[in-house]
Design a protein around this motif. Structure first.
Motif, PDB file in Angstrom:
ATOM      1  N   LEU B 186       0.890  -1.168   0.012  1.00  0.00           N
ATOM      2  CA  LEU B 186       0.045  -0.005   0.001  1.00  0.00           C
ATOM      3  C   LEU B 186       0.932   1.309  -0.093  1.00  0.00           C
ATOM      4  O   LEU B 186       0.455   2.227  -0.697  1.00  0.00           O
ATOM      5  CB  LEU B 186      -0.928  -0.092   1.202  1.00  0.00           C
ATOM      6  CG  LEU B 186      -2.087  -0.780   1.175  1.00  0.00           C
ATOM      7  CD1 LEU B 186      -2.952  -0.780   2.393  1.00  0.00           C
ATOM      8  CD2 LEU B 186      -3.285  -0.221   0.185  1.00  0.00           C
ATOM      9  N   VAL B 187       1.846   1.316   0.940  1.00  0.00           N
ATOM     10  CA  VAL B 187       2.905   2.550   0.871  1.00  0.00           C
ATOM     11  C   VAL B 187       3.686   2.657  -0.322  1.00  0.00           C
ATOM     12  O   VAL B 187       3.464   3.808  -0.941  1.00  0.00           O
ATOM     13  CB  VAL B 187       3.915   2.307   2.157  1.00  0.00           C
ATOM     14  CG1 VAL B 187       4.813   3.303   1.979  1.00  0.00           C
ATOM     15  CG2 VAL B 187       3.334   2.093   3.351  1.00  0.00           C
ATOM     16  N   ASP B 190       0.954   3.986  -2.804  1.00  0.00           N
ATOM     17  CA  ASP B 190       0.721   5.334  -2.595  1.00  0.00           C
ATOM     18  C   ASP B 190       1.949   6.205  -3.030  1.00  0.00           C
ATOM     19  O   ASP B 190       1.794   7.460  -3.544  1.00  0.00           O
ATOM     20  CB  ASP B 190       0.547   5.359  -1.120  1.00  0.00           C
ATOM     21  CG  ASP B 190       0.270   6.966  -0.777  1.00  0.00           C
ATOM     22  OD1 ASP B 190      -0.808   7.484  -1.248  1.00  0.00           O
ATOM     23  OD2 ASP B 190       0.854   7.165   0.434  1.00  0.00           O
ATOM     24  N   ALA B 191       3.255   5.755  -2.890  1.00  0.00           N
ATOM     25  CA  ALA B 191       4.251   6.766  -2.977  1.00  0.00           C
ATOM     26  C   ALA B 191       4.644   6.878  -4.334  1.00  0.00           C
ATOM     27  O   ALA B 191       5.037   7.859  -5.003  1.00  0.00           O
ATOM     28  CB  ALA B 191       5.727   6.111  -2.447  1.00  0.00           C
ATOM     29  N   LYS B 192       4.037   6.086  -5.280  1.00  0.00           N
ATOM     30  CA  LYS B 192       4.330   5.986  -7.005  1.00  0.00           C
ATOM     31  C   LYS B 192       3.574   7.248  -7.388  1.00  0.00           C
ATOM     32  O   LYS B 192       3.932   7.975  -7.912  1.00  0.00           O
ATOM     33  CB  LYS B 192       3.799   4.714  -7.370  1.00  0.00           C
ATOM     34  CG  LYS B 192       4.603   3.992  -8.288  1.00  0.00           C
ATOM     35  CD  LYS B 192       4.128   2.887  -8.914  1.00  0.00           C
ATOM     36  CE  LYS B 192       4.922   2.067  -9.742  1.00  0.00           C
ATOM     37  NZ  LYS B 192       4.330   0.642  -9.971  1.00  0.00           N
ATOM     38  N   SER B 193       2.214   7.367  -6.815  1.00  0.00           N
ATOM     39  CA  SER B 193       1.499   8.482  -7.442  1.00  0.00           C
ATOM     40  C   SER B 193       1.993   9.661  -6.971  1.00  0.00           C
ATOM     41  O   SER B 193       1.859  10.653  -7.416  1.00  0.00           O
ATOM     42  CB  SER B 193       0.111   8.286  -6.771  1.00  0.00           C
ATOM     43  OG  SER B 193      -0.070   8.651  -5.364  1.00  0.00           O
ATOM     44  N   LEU B 194       2.672   9.650  -5.475  1.00  0.00           N
ATOM     45  CA  LEU B 194       3.290  11.004  -5.113  1.00  0.00           C
ATOM     46  C   LEU B 194       4.277  11.494  -5.962  1.00  0.00           C
ATOM     47  O   LEU B 194       4.573  12.743  -6.009  1.00  0.00           O
ATOM     48  CB  LEU B 194       3.698  10.711  -3.748  1.00  0.00           C
ATOM     49  CG  LEU B 194       4.213  11.837  -2.805  1.00  0.00           C
ATOM     50  CD1 LEU B 194       2.874  12.874  -2.397  1.00  0.00           C
ATOM     51  CD2 LEU B 194       4.483  11.216  -1.471  1.00  0.00           C
ATOM     52  N   SER B 196       5.473  11.950  -8.668  1.00  0.00           N
ATOM     53  CA  SER B 196       5.281  12.477 -10.406  1.00  0.00           C
ATOM     54  C   SER B 196       5.505  13.936 -10.028  1.00  0.00           C
ATOM     55  O   SER B 196       6.249  14.527 -11.133  1.00  0.00           O
ATOM     56  CB  SER B 196       4.218  12.073 -11.038  1.00  0.00           C
ATOM     57  OG  SER B 196       2.984  12.380 -10.040  1.00  0.00           O
ATOM     58  N   LYS B 203      12.348  13.862  -4.593  1.00  0.00           N
ATOM     59  CA  LYS B 203      12.035  12.855  -5.454  1.00  0.00           C
ATOM     60  C   LYS B 203      13.413  12.044  -4.838  1.00  0.00           C
ATOM     61  O   LYS B 203      13.074  10.649  -4.647  1.00  0.00           O
ATOM     62  CB  LYS B 203      12.425  13.032  -6.607  1.00  0.00           C
ATOM     63  CG  LYS B 203      11.509  12.016  -7.591  1.00  0.00           C
ATOM     64  CD  LYS B 203      11.605  12.421  -8.931  1.00  0.00           C
ATOM     65  CE  LYS B 203      10.571  11.730  -9.592  1.00  0.00           C
ATOM     66  NZ  LYS B 203       9.826  12.191 -10.708  1.00  0.00           N
ATOM     67  N   LEU B 206      12.411  10.568  -1.468  1.00  0.00           N
ATOM     68  CA  LEU B 206      11.147   9.565  -1.467  1.00  0.00           C
ATOM     69  C   LEU B 206      11.826   8.156  -2.034  1.00  0.00           C
ATOM     70  O   LEU B 206      11.349   7.236  -1.563  1.00  0.00           O
ATOM     71  CB  LEU B 206      10.058  10.351  -2.367  1.00  0.00           C
ATOM     72  CG  LEU B 206       9.088   9.156  -2.710  1.00  0.00           C
ATOM     73  CD1 LEU B 206       8.226   9.359  -1.185  1.00  0.00           C
ATOM     74  CD2 LEU B 206       8.045   9.776  -3.556  1.00  0.00           C
ATOM     75  N   PHE B 209      13.322   6.468   0.733  1.00  0.00           N
ATOM     76  CA  PHE B 209      12.427   5.883   1.591  1.00  0.00           C
ATOM     77  C   PHE B 209      11.767   4.513   1.104  1.00  0.00           C
ATOM     78  O   PHE B 209      11.633   3.657   1.784  1.00  0.00           O
ATOM     79  CB  PHE B 209      11.335   6.965   1.717  1.00  0.00           C
ATOM     80  CG  PHE B 209      10.283   6.659   3.013  1.00  0.00           C
ATOM     81  CD1 PHE B 209      10.385   6.907   4.082  1.00  0.00           C
ATOM     82  CD2 PHE B 209       9.239   5.981   2.370  1.00  0.00           C
ATOM     83  CE1 PHE B 209       9.426   6.568   5.033  1.00  0.00           C
ATOM     84  CE2 PHE B 209       8.124   5.682   3.353  1.00  0.00           C
ATOM     85  CZ  PHE B 209       8.270   5.985   4.692  1.00  0.00           C
ATOM     86  N   MET B 210      11.631   4.470  -0.003  1.00  0.00           N
ATOM     87  CA  MET B 210      11.017   3.315  -0.795  1.00  0.00           C
ATOM     88  C   MET B 210      11.784   2.143  -0.685  1.00  0.00           C
ATOM     89  O   MET B 210      11.447   1.130  -0.485  1.00  0.00           O
ATOM     90  CB  MET B 210      10.614   3.795  -2.253  1.00  0.00           C
ATOM     91  CG  MET B 210       9.399   4.577  -2.392  1.00  0.00           C
ATOM     92  SD  MET B 210       7.859   4.076  -1.309  1.00  0.00           S
ATOM     93  CE  MET B 210       7.877   5.247  -0.052  1.00  0.00           C
ATOM     94  N   VAL B 213      11.553   0.745   2.519  1.00  0.00           N
ATOM     95  CA  VAL B 213      10.345   0.026   2.621  1.00  0.00           C
ATOM     96  C   VAL B 213      10.622  -1.420   2.025  1.00  0.00           C
ATOM     97  O   VAL B 213      10.305  -2.205   2.381  1.00  0.00           O
ATOM     98  CB  VAL B 213       9.189   0.648   1.938  1.00  0.00           C
ATOM     99  CG1 VAL B 213       7.968  -0.050   2.086  1.00  0.00           C
ATOM    100  CG2 VAL B 213       9.076   2.088   2.862  1.00  0.00           C
TER     101      VAL B 213
END
Lengths: 645, 413
Positions: B186-187, B190-194, B196, B203, B206, B209-210, B213
């Motif tokens: 889920l995270v 969500d981050a994918k859409s964030l 762009s 970026k 992010l 961070f990913m 995760v």
């Protein structure tokens, strides 16, 4: 080299070449300074080897201040090195003159996201859930003044960022163990929320009364989400986002519904949007310099004053655009400062401003005394910050905070304290501080002579350096490692500590710092290592030697005792103190180190504060209303990636 | 890899330098002139002579090789201690550093280069441990970490034994409940859409961070298999004397290696500089400041400083004994199958010198490494030659590392 310098010096008043630093100053540094201040030898932590361009130079305004000072006084290069040629000196002075001129307009750096600090995370979680996460085992008060917050126990302490404050988390990257801690904490918080213990919180967010049985219906889940999501993300949420979560809950009931909801919430709580500030900030148009959006601004304000997320009322004001006008903003700041959460301003900003955390380290073996010493300055700062007291009362105030443990320092004044009661069978206990107006106590008033601060910094050198750094904003850097030790008294020699330091100052290298440190430090020699004022008339000193607390500042002012030094600090050093405090407040509020572009703002606020004899509240309002706090620069990348959905 | 802070007392540690006196405090540049004096021992292979500081290792002389005369590249800028720790294992050469305009020769470190290869099958690619009991950030992280993913990307070392235990054995269930996979996906979605509409630096944050995760998830899968086998008890949170603390950290490190939780670990036995006093129990009766002592070796003071070196050497010896005691199914010991390096980032605490560094290698690397030798490297041999040798012995297919000029073939059999 010579022709270049001359040419440059001649045409300076008319037009400066674009690369003054690179062409004129850098060679001088290379020639005359780099030997000791660059590379492996970084005497006094001054390192020129990293400053290669005008831009690099811009980032170190304090450094050039010092350089100009030592060059002018002829302290540097030191006597045993080749002195600067007159031309070089002139070139540097001209450059510095221009550099020193505060830029006419403030500039704002590019927007960067920032992870919540451990404290901010703890407070946010508490405000969001309505309860605290505590460490399981309760400990006896008398034995350990341990950390009771589970969050602070589990998250590693933040290293201070380049601003010196813990909220400047940009330099501490995320690591997988940190992320595991967040995952764990989110799990614990959600488990508690959906258990009996968290029912009150859950009921209020799901729109239920106190007598609710805890059975969640789909409608309740929606009510809950509509309340929880905007709070967690600190802004309005597009309808689409609610719908996509609601879709996953569709058709579920009872425990399945609760666990599906928990799953979504857990993902939310370890998402970057929650853990960082700024991922959802909305740039206008194609970016560039602009005001931050209303929610981002509200967030900045509340993390500044509360170290916590915005509350419902601030959120509402922000949504309605109510923070754009200065008067409205001032109202909000005043309201927020009267909220109990403003205590975090002294607990976090105040403690870091004055380096009070070292009290905790020094007195951890005596919990009762530690409690007295650590709460005294915090209560005092809280009083200054939240009760609209003048900024300079930090140094001179007729109010102090005293408990049973510290009352002995206040002479007859303590008779006006409400009596302390001690339950039977308890030997020593922690008592709350009481506010005390100073009338008869000698040598008190203000943070500098507060017993806890004097006990934290005992010895003239530590006291002097502390005062320089924390009050006057002068950082001396580390002492060189090859200094000769202060000579002990030879047989038959009876020099006092002070006299031995006077000898030490005869060495030019040592004098460079010690002429600044010593007068400040020795002025406090009338206070012993516990903070007792030995010179007070009610202390019989008998045959004790006379204590010399006089001194002369490098700037020329002379004083015979600390009281006179304090008057100097309040008059001729007033501007320096206020500028330092302004810098620190602004830096804390922006969670970053200030650059040259912020100088106009610092100057403007300092000027206003000096004119109006400003209070802390006014200072906070000025900072919140300043350009760097209100604006930012967005740089957007267009790399052709398509927007998801 | 074990790292000793603030240098060693050379005359007590390095064979042939017994008669030397300490030159007193020198800067890195100032120390250069000692280099010209040449080495006490001619270059080449010698029988291992155990100097006074090495005495605690007498039980293990069969397992040890002493290397002397290794040079570490240095870049002007910053503090010598800071570079000593943070650039010790760095894979960045001076040329690369100046190309990339780096402040230090800092970059991805040896342990991660090796971990990339050896860590594929283990839950943790690498493990970073430090025996710095101070929780407050007194010095920057460069003084306290020898392991780095990349420039300014620290692989934070674990200081708290409980935290180390939890990382190794996942003792707390609440942290790893069954839904971890769903939550992380889920995270991630969500981050994918964030991502762009973000600025460049945001970026990167992010992405970082990913990666973390995703990392959790892979780790989880591998670790589940091992949790059941863990027979190590979770440490209590009492404050231990320094020696006990170091031993406990070593025990956990060895447990991790034994169980295959990781194959590559770095251990800082203490922080560089960190001007704070520590109590070396059984050595001094009150806390002392190692860094300050290292700068003052005049007169007989070096003898006190040597006590700290001995204290650390005993811990190294302890690790070797423990690893020797751990038997693998084929009858060989854990030590036989490992390389346990122990070294310093500064050749001498007083001179801050970055050349003539000693390094000890123990273990046979499954028969690839010769032991019971003293190898005096020819003047100017880069330290990275040793790192390259280790990496190749461990099966990493690289032909250079940082500024390496070759391998130390005298060591390998």
């Amino acid at each position: 080299m010579r022709p270049v310098v001359c040419l440059f010096a001649f045409c300076l008043p008319a037009a400066l070449p674009a690369k003054v630093f690179e062409e004129a100053i850098f060679p001088i540094l290379q020639k005359s300074c780099l030997k000791c201040h660059g590379g492996e030898k970084t005497k006094g932590k001054v390192d020129f080897s990293r400053i290669l361009t005008e831009r690099d130079a811009d980032a170190h305004p304090d450094l050039w201040e010092t350089v100009a000072e030592v060059v002018e006084l002829g302290e540097m290069p030191p006597d045993d090195e080749k002195p600067l040629s007159e031309e070089d000196k002139k070139t540097f002075e001209l450059w510095h003159e221009k550099f020193q001129k505060v830029p006419s307009e403030a500039t704002v750096p590019v927007f960067r996201v920032r992870r919540l600090s451990a404290n901010e995370y703890r407070n946010t979680l508490r405000s969001l859930f309505g309860f605290d996460l505590e460490v399981g085992i309760a400990r006896a008060e008398q034995t350990v003044s341990g950390e009771s917050s589970l969050v602070l126990k589990i998250l590693p302490p933040d290293p201070p960022g380049s601003s010196g404050f813990f909220n400047d988390t940009r330099s501490a990257p995320i690591s997988s163990s940190l992320l595991e801690s967040y995952t764990y904490l989110a799990g614990v918080a959600l488990d508690k929320l959906f258990s009996v213990k968290g029912r009150v919180s859950l009921a209020s967010m799901a729109g239920k009364g106190d007598d609710w049985d805890g059975m969640l219906s789909l409608a309740d889940a929606e009510t809950f989400l509509r309340s929880f999501l905007p709070k967690a993300l600190r802004r309005s949420i597009p309808e689409k986002r609610f719908q996509s979560i609601l879709a996953t809950l569709e058709g579920k009931a009872g425990d399945t519904l609760a666990s599906a909801l928990k799953l979504e919430l857990k993902a939310l709580l370890i998402s970057p949007e929650f853990l960082y500030r700024g991922f959802l900030a909305k740039p206008v148009g194609d970016g560039g310099r602009q005001a931050v959006d209303a929610f981002e601004f509200a967030e900045r304000l509340s993390y500044f004053l509360w170290e916590d997320m915005p509350d419902a009322s601030l959120f509402e004001v922000a949504r309605n655009g109510g923070l754009e006008k200065e008067e409205k903003l001032a109202q909000q700041v005043k309201r927020m400062l009267s909220d109990p959460k403003a205590r975090n301003l002294s607990e976090s900003f105040g403690v870091q401003l004055l380096g009070l955390a070292s009290i905790d380290d020094q007195f951890k073996n005596d919990p009762i005394r530690l409690h007295a010493l650590r709460t005294q300055p915090r209560d005092f700062l809280n009083y200054l910050f939240t009760e609209d007291r003048p900024v300079m009362e930090l140094l001179d105030s007729n109010v102090t905070f005293v408990n049973q443990n510290t009352s002995g320092f206040y002479g007859k004044d303590r008779q006006r304290l409400a009596p302390f009661h001690k339950p039977r069978g308890v030997e020593r206990q922690r008592t709350m501080n009481q506010r005390l107006e100073l009338r008869d106590a000698e040598g008190r008033g203000g943070i500098l002579t507060m017993p806890s601060v004097l006990a934290m910094n005992h010895g003239p050198i530590i006291r002097g350096t502390w005062m320089l750094r924390r009050i006057l904003g002068v950082r001396l850097g580390e002492p060189p490692a090859d200094i000769p030790p202060i000579k002990p008294n030879a047989r038959g020699q009876k020099l006092t500590f002070r006299q031995r330091f006077e000898l030490h100052r005869e060495n030019v290298t040592c004098a460079r710092c010690h002429e600044k440190i010593d007068p400040l430090g020795f002025s406090l020699d009338g206070y012993d290592k516990n903070g007792r004022f030995l010179l007070a008339s009610y202390h019989k000193r008998g045959n004790q030697p006379i204590i010399d607390t006089s001194g002369k500042l490098p700037s020329g002012e002379e004083f015979k005792d600390f009281a006179e030094l304090k008057r100097i600090l309040l008059s001729s050093k007033r501007e320096q103190v206020i500028r330092h405090l302004t810098t620190q407040v602004l830096s804390y509020a922006l969670c970053r180190k200030l650059g040259r572009g912020d100088q106009p703002v610092v100057e403007e606020i300092t000027r206003k504060a000096l004119l109006q004899n400003a209070t802390w509240t006014q200072l906070f309002i000025e900072v919140a209303n300043s350009i760097p706090f209100r604006q930012t620069v967005y740089k957007l990348v267009k790399d052709g990636t398509k927007l998801e959905n | 890899m074990m790292y000793l802070p603030n240098g060693l007392v050379r005359r007590c540690f390095i064979p042939g330098e017994e008669e030397n006196t300490s030159p007193g405090f020198k800067t890195v540049k100032g120390s250069e002139k000692f280099r010209a004096n040449g080495d006490a021992t001619p270059a080449g292979i010698h029988p291992l002579h155990l100097t006074s500081t090495m005495q605690p290792l007498s039980r293990h002389r069969e397992d040890i090789t002493l290397l002397t005369g290794l040079d570490r590249p240095y870049k002007l800028g910053g503090d010598a201690h800071e570079q000593g720790a943070s650039c010790y294992l760095s894979s960045v050469s001076p040329e690369e550093a100046s190309d990339k305009k780096l402040r230090f020769l800092q970059g991805r470190t040896l342990d991660h280069v090796i971990g990339e290869k050896l860590g594929r099958g283990s839950p943790l690619k690498t493990l970073e441990i430090s025996c710095n009991g101070f929780t407050k950030g007194k010095e920057s992280m460069r003084f306290d970490n020898i392991s780095w993913y990349d420039v300014d990307r620290v692989a934070p070392s674990l200081k708290d034994p409980q935290a180390l235990y939890d990382r190794l054995f996942l003792s707390d269930d609440a942290r790893y409940n069954d839904h971890l996979h769903e939550v992380t996906s889920l995270v991630l979605a969500d981050a994918k859409s964030l991502s762009s509409k973000l600025g460049r630096s945001d970026k990167d944050t992010l992405d970082e961070f990913m990666t973390m995760v995703r990392d959790i998830e892979t780790r989880m899968a591998r670790l589940r298999k091992l949790i059941a086998e863990a027979g190590v008890a979770r440490p209590t949170d009492e404050v231990l004397p320094r020696g006990e603390y170091i031993k406990l950290q070593c025990d956990l490190m060895i447990a991790a290696l034994h169980m295959g939780i990781t194959n590559v670990t770095t251990m800082m036995i203490g922080p560089e500089r960190w001007n704070a006093s520590m109590l070396y129990e059984g050595v001094f009766d009150k806390p002392v400041v190692h860094h300050a002592m290292s700068h003052n070796q005049r007169g007989d003071r070096y003898k006190q400083l040597q006590e700290i070196d001995l204290f650390h050497m005993e811990k190294y010896s302890y690790v070797l004994s423990r690893m020797k005691a751990v038997k693998e199914p084929d009858g060989s010991s854990l030590l036989d199958n490992s390389i346990v390096a122990c070294g310093v980032g500064l050749g001498d605490g007083a001179t801050h010198q970055y050349f003539d560094l000693p390094l000890m290698l123990a273990g046979r690397a499954q028969g690839g490494l010769r032991n019971n030798l003293h190898f005096q490297c020819p003047n100017g041999t880069p330290l990275s030659n040793a790192w390259l040798t280790i990496a190749q012995q461990l099966g990493v297919e690289i032909d250079h590392f940082s500024n390496s000029t070759g391998t130390l073939s005298a060591l390998t059999s």
